[in-house]
Design an enzyme around this catalytic site. Structure first.
Site, mmCIF file in Angstrom:
data_model
loop_
_atom_site.group_PDB
_atom_site.id
_atom_site.type_symbol
_atom_site.label_atom_id
_atom_site.label_comp_id
_atom_site.label_asym_id
_atom_site.label_seq_id
_atom_site.Cartn_x
_atom_site.Cartn_y
_atom_site.Cartn_z
ATOM 1 N N HIS A 90 0.822 -1.220 0.000
ATOM 2 C CA HIS A 90 0.000 0.000 0.000
ATOM 3 C C HIS A 90 0.854 1.266 0.000
ATOM 4 C CE1 HIS A 90 0.204 0.094 4.582
ATOM 5 N NE2 HIS A 90 0.302 1.379 4.303
ATOM 6 N N ASP A 132 -0.334 -7.593 1.679
ATOM 7 C CA ASP A 132 0.187 -6.223 1.669
ATOM 8 C C ASP A 132 1.706 -6.215 1.825
ATOM 9 O OD1 ASP A 132 0.369 -3.480 1.685
ATOM 10 O OD2 ASP A 132 -0.389 -3.239 3.734
ATOM 11 N N SER A 154 3.969 2.554 8.297
ATOM 12 C CA SER A 154 3.597 1.555 7.300
ATOM 13 C C SER A 154 4.819 1.021 6.576
ATOM 14 C CB SER A 154 2.648 2.153 6.267
ATOM 15 O OG SER A 154 1.332 2.172 6.726
#
Length: 253
Positions: free
Chosen positions: A71, A116, A210
């Protein structure tokens, strides 16, 4: 861990991702409830940068390959990307290296956040040292309750716009996939086969962490992925499970 609340949907859209059932990936932030640290304690940690600004974290797998979250690499051009390695600060020190290419997992879904994970190939090799080291990939998931740590330069509270310049970390405990999906927590069927969770009271990864490393037993067990808010009770941080995605990383590195 890396979690946006629904009010941050505009940020996710700006970064090219869609939002799974109101649960957002973290794209810019800080460790919640963490402690400032130095890169020598987490020498595999890198800052992934877009146009010179910190965007996500990542982990050094080989001298030319970085593991991060898929992502983090949506709707972005390779020419705008670089990494900084070997520094406790995302904006100075260490070395910066341009990205030559990247590959997202073919099965990644922005709606469900399944698979992911991504690999980044660097334009030149990193020189390993006390502050730049690779980390091995987990071959099996750690047991429920196992000690782990997560590091990054993400925001220190849900929805915050500012990030720290110095690397932060928190100690957390693994929450197994089955337990994370159970009625003990609030996610239910949103937890998929390629995910693992971790939690500690008042501690979490947040926006900007992230793609960064969840480490347990000296190996990379997770990649910071998504969650509900940051350090929200009843909602552990959710990570891509490295053990479940290891074969893909090895094949594409």
């Amino acid at each position: 861990m890396l979690k946006f609340v629904i009010l941050l949907s505009a940020v996710a859209c700006a970064l090219g991702g869609t939002i799974p059932e109101g649960l957002l990936p973290q794209l810019d932030g800080r460790i919640v409830g963490g402690t400032a640290t130095t890169i020598s304690s987490f020498p595999w940690q890198i800052s992934l940068q877009r146009s010179g600004s910190h965007s996500c974290g990542g982990s050094i797998y080989t001298d030319r390959v970085i593991v991060t979250a898929a992502h983090c690499l949506q709707s972005v051009s390779t020419s705008s990307l670089q990494i900084r390695a070997g520094s406790s600060y995302w904006n100075s020190g260490g070395v910066t290296v341009k990205v030559s290419s990247f590959k997202n997992h073919e099965g990644y879904s922005a709606r469900t956040m399944v698979n992911d994970i991504a690999v980044i190939r660097l334009s030149s090799s990193l020189s390993f040292s006390s502050t730049i080291k690779s980390i091995s990939l987990a071959s099996s998931n750690p047991p429920n309750g196992a000690a782990a740590s997560v590091s990054g330069w993400g925001t220190q509270s849900s929805g915050s716009n500012s990030i720290p310049s110095q690397l932060q970390y928190v100690n957390v405990n693994i929450v197994s996939q089955s337990r994370c999906a159970s009625s003990t927590y609030g996610y239910g069927s949103d937890i998929r086969d390629t995910m693992i969770c971790a939690a500690a009271s008042g501690k979490d990864a947040c926006q900007g962490d992230s793609g960064g490393p969840l480490v347990s037993g000296g190996v990379l067990v997770g990649v910071v992925s998504w969650g509900q808010g940051c350090a929200y009770s009843n909602y552990p941080g959710v990570y891509a499970s490295v053990a479940d995605l290891r074969a893909w990383v090895v094949r594409n590195a």
